[in-house]
Design a protein around this motif. Structure first.
Motif, PDB file in Angstrom:
ATOM      1  N   ARG A 146       0.806  -1.228   0.000  1.00 57.61           N
ATOM      2  CA  ARG A 146       0.000   0.000   0.000  1.00 57.61           C
ATOM      3  C   ARG A 146       0.837   1.276   0.000  1.00 57.61           C
ATOM      4  NH1 ARG A 146      -4.970   0.799   1.427  1.00 57.61           N
ATOM      5  NH2 ARG A 146      -4.359   2.353   2.971  1.00 57.61           N
ATOM      6  N   TYR A 147       2.135   1.140   0.311  1.00 58.22           N
ATOM      7  CA  TYR A 147       2.985   2.322   0.395  1.00 58.22           C
ATOM      8  C   TYR A 147       2.991   3.059  -0.948  1.00 58.22           C
ATOM      9  CZ  TYR A 147       6.836   5.347   1.537  1.00 58.22           C
ATOM     10  OH  TYR A 147       7.582   6.455   1.779  1.00 58.22           O
ATOM     11  N   PRO A 148       2.874   4.398  -0.982  1.00 58.00           N
ATOM     12  CA  PRO A 148       3.058   5.380   0.082  1.00 58.00           C
ATOM     13  C   PRO A 148       1.817   5.639   0.941  1.00 58.00           C
ATOM     14  CG  PRO A 148       2.853   6.532  -1.988  1.00 58.00           C
ATOM     15  CD  PRO A 148       2.796   5.055  -2.298  1.00 58.00           C
ATOM     16  N   ALA A 149       0.708   4.986   0.626  1.00 55.07           N
ATOM     17  CA  ALA A 149      -0.463   5.124   1.511  1.00 55.07           C
ATOM     18  C   ALA A 149      -0.146   4.421   2.824  1.00 55.07           C
ATOM     19  CB  ALA A 149      -1.690   4.499   0.857  1.00 55.07           C
ATOM     20  N   THR A 150      -0.655   4.955   3.895  1.00 53.92           N
ATOM     21  CA  THR A 150      -0.429   4.321   5.194  1.00 53.92           C
ATOM     22  C   THR A 150      -1.435   3.195   5.403  1.00 53.92           C
ATOM     23  OG1 THR A 150      -1.845   5.907   6.328  1.00 53.92           O
ATOM     24  CG2 THR A 150       0.515   6.431   6.211  1.00 53.92           C
ATOM     25  N   THR A 151      -1.093   2.309   6.298  1.00 49.06           N
ATOM     26  CA  THR A 151      -1.953   1.169   6.622  1.00 49.06           C
ATOM     27  C   THR A 151      -2.145   1.150   8.131  1.00 49.06           C
ATOM     28  OG1 THR A 151      -0.913   0.031   4.769  1.00 49.06           O
ATOM     29  CG2 THR A 151      -2.277  -1.302   6.225  1.00 49.06           C
TER      30      THR A 151
END
Length: 194
Positions: A146-151
């Motif tokens: 998922r990076y650069p989105a955070t999880t």
């Protein structure tokens, strides 16, 4: 509490049934083949894909922020390799060390401790180590994918899973040493009585 202890004893006893000398020997050989040949090759492949970047599974603990920093440092190619290796090599490796530890500890504890001894439960920590290894792989892979989105939550749990994995893996090798010493002490005592 008694019910939980009975479940643990039943599980331990079931694992002891597969802990034959032959399987313990084969799993030991396989474990050392992995240590000498497979792990170094995997480390080289990871270094080639990731460059000098570290990977989260070699640390004892890390925060979500540190996991994201590692994901950034790995780059796209490094993250892809990391995820792929978690679902190929890192599915097989925990199974290899799990079978080695469960069968070897189980075989030794059968010879080092009486059947009613609580020390016979020493074959259980490897199960927790492998479980947390798989949870770590799933959590870190999801965060990397998922990076650069955070999880959220998953990234926070990843470091905890890693710390628990290492804690149970270290405890498993300590259990192996305890079981080996118990067998030695029992044999020594038996020879002195003769």
């Amino acid at each position: 509490m008694r019910r939980r202890m009975n479940h643990l004893r039943s599980l331990s006893s079931a694992l002891e049934k597969i802990a034959t000398g032959r399987l313990a020997l084969l799993s030991t050989i396989l474990f050392f083949v992995f240590l000498v040949f497979v792990l170094p090759a995997q480390a080289d492949a990871t270094a080639a894909a990731a460059g000098a970047a570290e990977t989260p599974d070699t640390a004892f603990f890390y925060t979500a922020e540190e996991l994201y920093r590692i994901a950034e440092a790995l780059g796209d190619a490094g993250r892809s390799h990391y995820i792929r290796s978690r679902f190929t090599f890192d599915v097989v490796w925990p199974l290899v060390y799990l079978i080695f530890l469960v069968t070897t500890i189980g075989w030794l504890t059968q010879r080092g401790f009486d059947a009613s001894s609580p020390w016979r439960l020493l074959n259980l920590p490897p199960l927790a180590g492998a479980l947390f290894d798989f949870l770590e792989n799933s959590a870190t892979s999801l965060a990397m994918a998922r990076y650069p989105a955070t999880t959220p939550v998953v990234a926070e749990l990843a470091g905890l899973f890693t710390a628990l994995k290492w804690t149970f893996v270290f405890a498993s090798f300590a259990a192996l040493i305890v079981a080996l010493v118990a067998v030695g002490v029992r044999r020594f005592a038996s020879q002195r009585r003769q």
